[in-house]
Design an enzyme around this catalytic site. Sequence first.
Site, mmCIF file in Angstrom:
data_model
loop_
_atom_site.group_PDB
_atom_site.id
_atom_site.type_symbol
_atom_site.label_atom_id
_atom_site.label_comp_id
_atom_site.label_asym_id
_atom_site.label_seq_id
_atom_site.Cartn_x
_atom_site.Cartn_y
_atom_site.Cartn_z
ATOM 1 N N LYS A 142 -6.935 -5.150 -2.934
ATOM 2 C CA LYS A 142 -7.708 -5.696 -1.813
ATOM 3 C C LYS A 142 -8.637 -4.626 -1.267
ATOM 4 O O LYS A 142 -8.405 -3.430 -1.461
ATOM 5 C CB LYS A 142 -6.754 -6.170 -0.714
ATOM 6 N N HIS A 156 -10.633 0.499 -2.722
ATOM 7 C CA HIS A 156 -12.003 0.526 -2.191
ATOM 8 C C HIS A 156 -13.032 1.077 -3.180
ATOM 9 O O HIS A 156 -12.709 1.901 -4.037
ATOM 10 C CB HIS A 156 -12.056 1.396 -0.927
ATOM 11 N N HIS A 192 -17.259 2.754 0.470
ATOM 12 C CA HIS A 192 -16.859 1.528 1.156
ATOM 13 C C HIS A 192 -17.284 1.538 2.622
ATOM 14 O O HIS A 192 -17.291 2.591 3.266
ATOM 15 C CB HIS A 192 -15.330 1.355 1.045
ATOM 16 N N ASP A 216 0.789 -1.244 0.000
ATOM 17 C CA ASP A 216 0.000 0.000 0.000
ATOM 18 C C ASP A 216 0.820 1.294 0.000
ATOM 19 O O ASP A 216 0.466 2.239 0.722
ATOM 20 C CB ASP A 216 -0.951 0.009 1.208
ATOM 21 N N HIS A 254 -10.533 6.914 1.396
ATOM 22 C CA HIS A 254 -9.176 6.748 0.882
ATOM 23 C C HIS A 254 -9.134 5.645 -0.172
ATOM 24 O O HIS A 254 -9.989 4.749 -0.182
ATOM 25 C CB HIS A 254 -8.193 6.403 2.027
ATOM 26 N N CYS A 277 -2.133 -2.655 7.559
ATOM 27 C CA CYS A 277 -1.980 -3.574 6.417
ATOM 28 C C CYS A 277 -0.672 -4.352 6.427
ATOM 29 O O CYS A 277 -0.642 -5.513 6.006
ATOM 30 C CB CYS A 277 -2.201 -2.814 5.124
ATOM 31 N N ASP A 304 -4.530 -0.919 -1.746
ATOM 32 C CA ASP A 304 -5.828 -0.788 -1.104
ATOM 33 C C ASP A 304 -6.753 -0.246 -2.202
ATOM 34 O O ASP A 304 -6.392 0.728 -2.887
ATOM 35 C CB ASP A 304 -5.674 0.212 0.058
HETATM 36 C C1 VGL Z 1 -4.685 0.807 5.689
HETATM 37 C C2 VGL Z 1 -6.257 1.726 7.073
HETATM 38 C C3 VGL Z 1 -7.225 1.570 6.106
HETATM 39 C C4 VGL Z 1 -3.268 0.393 5.484
HETATM 40 C C5 VGL Z 1 -5.637 0.643 4.716
HETATM 41 O O1 VGL Z 1 -2.811 0.324 4.316
HETATM 42 O O2 VGL Z 1 -2.578 0.131 6.498
HETATM 43 N N1 VGL Z 1 -4.998 1.331 6.858
HETATM 44 N N2 VGL Z 1 -6.909 1.031 4.928
HETATM 45 ZN ZN ZN Z 2 -8.343 0.930 3.390
#
Ligand code: VGL
Ligand code: ZN
Length: 242
Positions: free
Chosen positions: A145, A87, A91, A47, A120, A190, A85
């Site tokens: 994901k 979404h 989401h 990510d 995000h 993550c 990430d």
């Molecule tokens: C993440 C919060 C929400 C991450 C992703 O990449 O750690 N954290 N979505």
């Molecule tokens: Zn996320």
Amino acid sequence: MIHLQRREVMFGLAGVALAQSLLGRASMALAADKIKPGPSSTLIVVDVQNCFLPGGSLAVKDGDQVIPVINRLAKSFENVVLTQDWHTAHHISFASSHEGKKPFEVIKLPYGSQVLWPDHCVQGTEGASIAKGIEIPHAQVIIRKGFHNDVDSYSAFLEADKETRTGLASYLKERKIDTVFVTGLATDFCVAWTAMDARNAGLNVYVVDDACRGIDINGSVAKAWEDMTKLGVKKIESSDIA
Ligand code: VGL
Ligand code: ZN
């Protein structure tokens, strides 16, 4: 050809002798102790997306500082997997999808408790793009994901319902990968969930601490390290890798 090989061997021996005289035996041993990733190892870059960088909608403090470390590390790996990430626009993990809720509040969902986040990494947006500074042209797979509207997925292996798989474990198995080195954002979400699910999938797992940064809500970075360590995840620094 043979002549050339001999010359290479001679250069090699001269090189070792030179290194020994310059470094001494102790540091030669240290250099030999470094981890050398081979064909059965994969670097996982979690990510490193614009939304998680300074100025992004879910900015991780100093998140951009992992970029040069990861670019350098990637040169030691023939196998690299990136994650994104990814979404839907409304989401379930977004506070904006829940009337009266604010980012960082926690709610109960059918699959368990869920931290609510600012919007995000919406599919196809600039915020969801991999950071421009990431230069790993030899990366082989991008695992997306969190694309099911009603289930979050911190882990690159298993969604938050603990049932739906992304396919990454099977992919690594088919590629005969037994060891993963996890880097990226965020350490306490993550990265940690990906590292722990990699352990649960039977892999050797290293998390490269200086190639990660955390969000850190109420001590969540320390807690993540506690949980990872219990599962046998090994904490290393990028300088431990040859
Ligand atoms: C993440 C919060 C929400 C991450 C992703 O990449 O750690 N954290 N979505
Ligand atoms: Zn996320």
